[in-house]
Write a protein that holds these residues in place. Structure first.
Motif, PDB file in Angstrom:
ATOM      1  N   ILE A  52       0.842  -1.209   0.000  1.00 44.43           N
ATOM      2  CA  ILE A  52       0.000   0.000   0.000  1.00 44.43           C
ATOM      3  C   ILE A  52       0.871   1.251   0.000  1.00 44.43           C
ATOM      4  CG2 ILE A  52      -1.640   1.337   1.396  1.00 44.43           C
ATOM      5  CD1 ILE A  52      -2.852  -1.380   2.250  1.00 44.43           C
ATOM      6  N   PHE A  53       1.943   1.245   0.802  1.00 46.80           N
ATOM      7  CA  PHE A  53       2.826   2.403   0.848  1.00 46.80           C
ATOM      8  C   PHE A  53       3.542   2.616  -0.475  1.00 46.80           C
ATOM      9  CE2 PHE A  53       3.221   1.668   5.657  1.00 46.80           C
ATOM     10  CZ  PHE A  53       2.081   2.396   5.886  1.00 46.80           C
ATOM     11  N   ALA A  54       3.938   1.508  -1.129  1.00 45.94           N
ATOM     12  CA  ALA A  54       4.594   1.642  -2.436  1.00 45.94           C
ATOM     13  C   ALA A  54       3.632   2.237  -3.457  1.00 45.94           C
ATOM     14  CB  ALA A  54       5.112   0.285  -2.901  1.00 45.94           C
ATOM     15  N   GLN A  55       2.370   1.806  -3.415  1.00 45.42           N
ATOM     16  CA  GLN A  55       1.369   2.352  -4.326  1.00 45.42           C
ATOM     17  C   GLN A  55       1.128   3.828  -4.041  1.00 45.42           C
ATOM     18  OE1 GLN A  55       0.076   0.854  -6.894  1.00 45.42           O
ATOM     19  NE2 GLN A  55      -1.211   2.559  -7.476  1.00 45.42           N
ATOM     20  N   ALA A  56       1.047   4.205  -2.759  1.00 45.82           N
ATOM     21  CA  ALA A  56       0.858   5.608  -2.408  1.00 45.82           C
ATOM     22  C   ALA A  56       2.046   6.450  -2.847  1.00 45.82           C
ATOM     23  CB  ALA A  56       0.635   5.737  -0.903  1.00 45.82           C
ATOM     24  N   ALA A  57       3.251   5.886  -2.755  1.00 46.79           N
ATOM     25  CA  ALA A  57       4.438   6.616  -3.203  1.00 46.79           C
ATOM     26  C   ALA A  57       4.399   6.851  -4.702  1.00 46.79           C
ATOM     27  CB  ALA A  57       5.699   5.847  -2.817  1.00 46.79           C
ATOM     28  N   ARG A  58       3.912   5.876  -5.447  1.00 49.83           N
ATOM     29  CA  ARG A  58       3.811   6.053  -6.900  1.00 49.83           C
ATOM     30  C   ARG A  58       2.786   7.121  -7.248  1.00 49.83           C
ATOM     31  NH1 ARG A  58       4.088  -0.304  -8.061  1.00 49.83           N
ATOM     32  NH2 ARG A  58       6.357  -0.469  -8.033  1.00 49.83           N
ATOM     33  N   VAL A  59       1.647   7.093  -6.582  1.00 46.51           N
ATOM     34  CA  VAL A  59       0.627   8.110  -6.838  1.00 46.51           C
ATOM     35  C   VAL A  59       1.166   9.490  -6.474  1.00 46.51           C
ATOM     36  CG1 VAL A  59      -1.641   8.949  -6.089  1.00 46.51           C
ATOM     37  CG2 VAL A  59      -1.310   6.531  -6.601  1.00 46.51           C
ATOM     38  N   GLY A  60       1.882   9.574  -5.355  1.00 46.09           N
ATOM     39  CA  GLY A  60       2.459  10.846  -4.949  1.00 46.09           C
ATOM     40  C   GLY A  60       3.495  11.365  -5.929  1.00 46.09           C
ATOM     41  N   SER A  61       4.327  10.455  -6.453  1.00 47.55           N
ATOM     42  CA  SER A  61       5.345  10.906  -7.403  1.00 47.55           C
ATOM     43  C   SER A  61       4.725  11.329  -8.727  1.00 47.55           C
ATOM     44  CB  SER A  61       6.383   9.809  -7.632  1.00 47.55           C
ATOM     45  OG  SER A  61       5.800   8.697  -8.284  1.00 47.55           O
ATOM     46  N   ILE A  62       3.597  10.761  -9.083  1.00 51.11           N
ATOM     47  CA  ILE A  62       2.907  11.173 -10.304  1.00 51.11           C
ATOM     48  C   ILE A  62       2.217  12.524 -10.088  1.00 51.11           C
ATOM     49  CG2 ILE A  62       0.954  10.622 -11.814  1.00 51.11           C
ATOM     50  CD1 ILE A  62       1.710   7.657 -11.412  1.00 51.11           C
ATOM     51  N   ALA A  63       1.622  12.712  -8.913  1.00 54.57           N
ATOM     52  CA  ALA A  63       0.841  13.921  -8.654  1.00 54.57           C
ATOM     53  C   ALA A  63       1.698  15.112  -8.220  1.00 54.57           C
ATOM     54  CB  ALA A  63      -0.206  13.635  -7.580  1.00 54.57           C
ATOM     55  N   ALA A  64       2.910  14.874  -7.742  1.00 52.55           N
ATOM     56  CA  ALA A  64       3.721  15.954  -7.185  1.00 52.55           C
ATOM     57  C   ALA A  64       3.988  17.097  -8.160  1.00 52.55           C
ATOM     58  CB  ALA A  64       5.027  15.395  -6.643  1.00 52.55           C
ATOM     59  N   PRO A  65       4.390  16.831  -9.412  1.00 53.35           N
ATOM     60  CA  PRO A  65       4.619  17.969 -10.318  1.00 53.35           C
ATOM     61  C   PRO A  65       3.368  18.808 -10.541  1.00 53.35           C
ATOM     62  CG  PRO A  65       5.623  15.999 -11.205  1.00 53.35           C
ATOM     63  CD  PRO A  65       4.804  15.577 -10.029  1.00 53.35           C
ATOM     64  N   SER A  66       2.218  18.161 -10.614  1.00 54.34           N
ATOM     65  CA  SER A  66       0.975  18.907 -10.794  1.00 54.34           C
ATOM     66  C   SER A  66       0.647  19.731  -9.561  1.00 54.34           C
ATOM     67  CB  SER A  66      -0.176  17.945 -11.088  1.00 54.34           C
ATOM     68  OG  SER A  66       0.087  17.231 -12.271  1.00 54.34           O
ATOM     69  N   MET A  67       0.938  19.186  -8.376  1.00 51.67           N
ATOM     70  CA  MET A  67       0.668  19.933  -7.150  1.00 51.67           C
ATOM     71  C   MET A  67       1.556  21.174  -7.056  1.00 51.67           C
ATOM     72  SD  MET A  67      -1.754  18.459  -5.672  1.00 51.67           S
ATOM     73  CE  MET A  67      -2.477  17.585  -7.034  1.00 51.67           C
ATOM     74  N   ILE A  68       2.799  21.056  -7.508  1.00 47.78           N
ATOM     75  CA  ILE A  68       3.694  22.211  -7.507  1.00 47.78           C
ATOM     76  C   ILE A  68       3.142  23.283  -8.439  1.00 47.78           C
ATOM     77  CG2 ILE A  68       5.994  23.011  -8.171  1.00 47.78           C
ATOM     78  CD1 ILE A  68       7.029  20.308  -7.211  1.00 47.78           C
ATOM     79  N   MET A  69       2.694  22.871  -9.620  1.00 50.14           N
ATOM     80  CA  MET A  69       2.130  23.837 -10.564  1.00 50.14           C
ATOM     81  C   MET A  69       0.830  24.426 -10.025  1.00 50.14           C
ATOM     82  SD  MET A  69       3.174  22.081 -14.232  1.00 50.14           S
ATOM     83  CE  MET A  69       1.536  21.938 -14.705  1.00 50.14           C
ATOM     84  N   LEU A  70      -0.004  23.611  -9.351  1.00 51.56           N
ATOM     85  CA  LEU A  70      -1.235  24.137  -8.772  1.00 51.56           C
ATOM     86  C   LEU A  70      -0.945  25.137  -7.663  1.00 51.56           C
ATOM     87  CD1 LEU A  70      -3.591  21.039  -8.596  1.00 51.56           C
ATOM     88  CD2 LEU A  70      -3.820  23.040 -10.045  1.00 51.56           C
ATOM     89  N   GLY A  71       0.145  24.908  -6.915  1.00 45.19           N
ATOM     90  CA  GLY A  71       0.522  25.851  -5.872  1.00 45.19           C
ATOM     91  C   GLY A  71       0.870  27.212  -6.431  1.00 45.19           C
ATOM     92  N   SER A  72       1.579  27.235  -7.547  1.00 42.77           N
ATOM     93  CA  SER A  72       1.926  28.521  -8.155  1.00 42.77           C
ATOM     94  C   SER A  72       0.691  29.192  -8.746  1.00 42.77           C
ATOM     95  CB  SER A  72       3.011  28.337  -9.216  1.00 42.77           C
ATOM     96  OG  SER A  72       2.540  27.515 -10.257  1.00 42.77           O
ATOM     97  N   ILE A  73      -0.230  28.412  -9.286  1.00 42.31           N
ATOM     98  CA  ILE A  73      -1.467  28.980  -9.820  1.00 42.31           C
ATOM     99  C   ILE A  73      -2.328  29.533  -8.689  1.00 42.31           C
ATOM    100  CG2 ILE A  73      -3.645  28.412 -10.990  1.00 42.31           C
ATOM    101  CD1 ILE A  73      -2.024  26.412 -12.668  1.00 42.31           C
ATOM    102  N   ALA A  74      -2.393  28.812  -7.559  1.00 42.20           N
ATOM    103  CA  ALA A  74      -3.175  29.286  -6.409  1.00 42.20           C
ATOM    104  C   ALA A  74      -2.588  30.584  -5.860  1.00 42.20           C
ATOM    105  CB  ALA A  74      -3.212  28.209  -5.324  1.00 42.20           C
ATOM    106  N   ALA A  75      -1.262  30.687  -5.854  1.00 43.59           N
ATOM    107  CA  ALA A  75      -0.637  31.929  -5.390  1.00 43.59           C
ATOM    108  C   ALA A  75      -1.013  33.083  -6.296  1.00 43.59           C
ATOM    109  CB  ALA A  75       0.880  31.756  -5.318  1.00 43.59           C
ATOM    110  N   LEU A  76      -1.077  32.828  -7.597  1.00 40.76           N
ATOM    111  CA  LEU A  76      -1.473  33.884  -8.535  1.00 40.76           C
ATOM    112  C   LEU A  76      -2.931  34.289  -8.308  1.00 40.76           C
ATOM    113  CD1 LEU A  76       0.220  32.697 -11.834  1.00 40.76           C
ATOM    114  CD2 LEU A  76       0.868  34.647 -10.422  1.00 40.76           C
ATOM    115  N   CYS A  77      -3.793  33.301  -8.034  1.00 40.75           N
ATOM    116  CA  CYS A  77      -5.204  33.609  -7.812  1.00 40.75           C
ATOM    117  C   CYS A  77      -5.394  34.433  -6.543  1.00 40.75           C
ATOM    118  CB  CYS A  77      -6.005  32.318  -7.720  1.00 40.75           C
ATOM    119  SG  CYS A  77      -6.103  31.427  -9.277  1.00 40.75           S
ATOM    120  N   VAL A  78      -4.661  34.079  -5.477  1.00 44.42           N
ATOM    121  CA  VAL A  78      -4.767  34.833  -4.229  1.00 44.42           C
ATOM    122  C   VAL A  78      -4.254  36.250  -4.426  1.00 44.42           C
ATOM    123  CG1 VAL A  78      -3.889  34.968  -1.862  1.00 44.42           C
ATOM    124  CG2 VAL A  78      -4.693  32.800  -2.776  1.00 44.42           C
TER     125      VAL A  78
END
Length: 135
Positions: free
Chosen positions: A106-132
């Motif tokens: 389960i942890f290995a699967q969560a790590a894979r999902v996290g590594s796939i989603a991490a770049p998008s989360m970084i980009m969403l963070g910069s977009i959220a900062a622009l919106c604020v």
């Protein structure tokens, strides 16, 4: 692949580059339909599709790696290695083998999902900062 293509292309060509990546999926579906028509037996179709996929994997050494994701992945990999080294002696003492194997899966699967989603989360963070900032 979409992010790599749009990163490498210039700002004026990003729309065309992104659209062409999407069109490649459609082209692949047409190729699969043609293969299914030419090779009606499912084993031959599976073999042909697998050979086409293996042929495309040979192109990966020439795909450039995004510098933005390399620095993030190196830092995350180092932190993960330290955490696993620190926790591994305790897990063998606290959990039965069957539970430990399930939890590690389960942890290995969560790590894979996290590594796939991490770049998008970084980009969403910069977009959220622009919106604020805009508000």
């Amino acid at each position: 692949m979409f992010l790599l293509v749009t990163e490498v292309s210039g700002p004026s060509h990003r729309g065309i580059a992104g659209t062409s990546i999407c069109l490649m999926f459609t082209l692949g579906e047409f190729v699969l339909v043609g293969l299914a028509w030419a090779l009606p037996h499912w084993r031959n179709l599976t073999l042909a599709a697998g050979l086409l996929t293996a042929g495309s994997l040979l192109l990966f050494p020439w795909v450039p790696e995004s510098a933005r994701h390399v620095t993030f992945s190196l830092g995350a990999a180092a932190e993960l290695a330290v955490a696993l080294i620190a926790l591994s002696p305790y897990t063998s003492e606290l959990f039965p083998t069957s539970h430990r194997a399930t939890a590690m899966g389960i942890f290995a699967q969560a790590a894979r999902v996290g590594s796939i989603a991490a770049p998008s989360m970084i980009m969403l963070g910069s977009i959220a900062a622009l919106c604020v900032t805009a508000l």
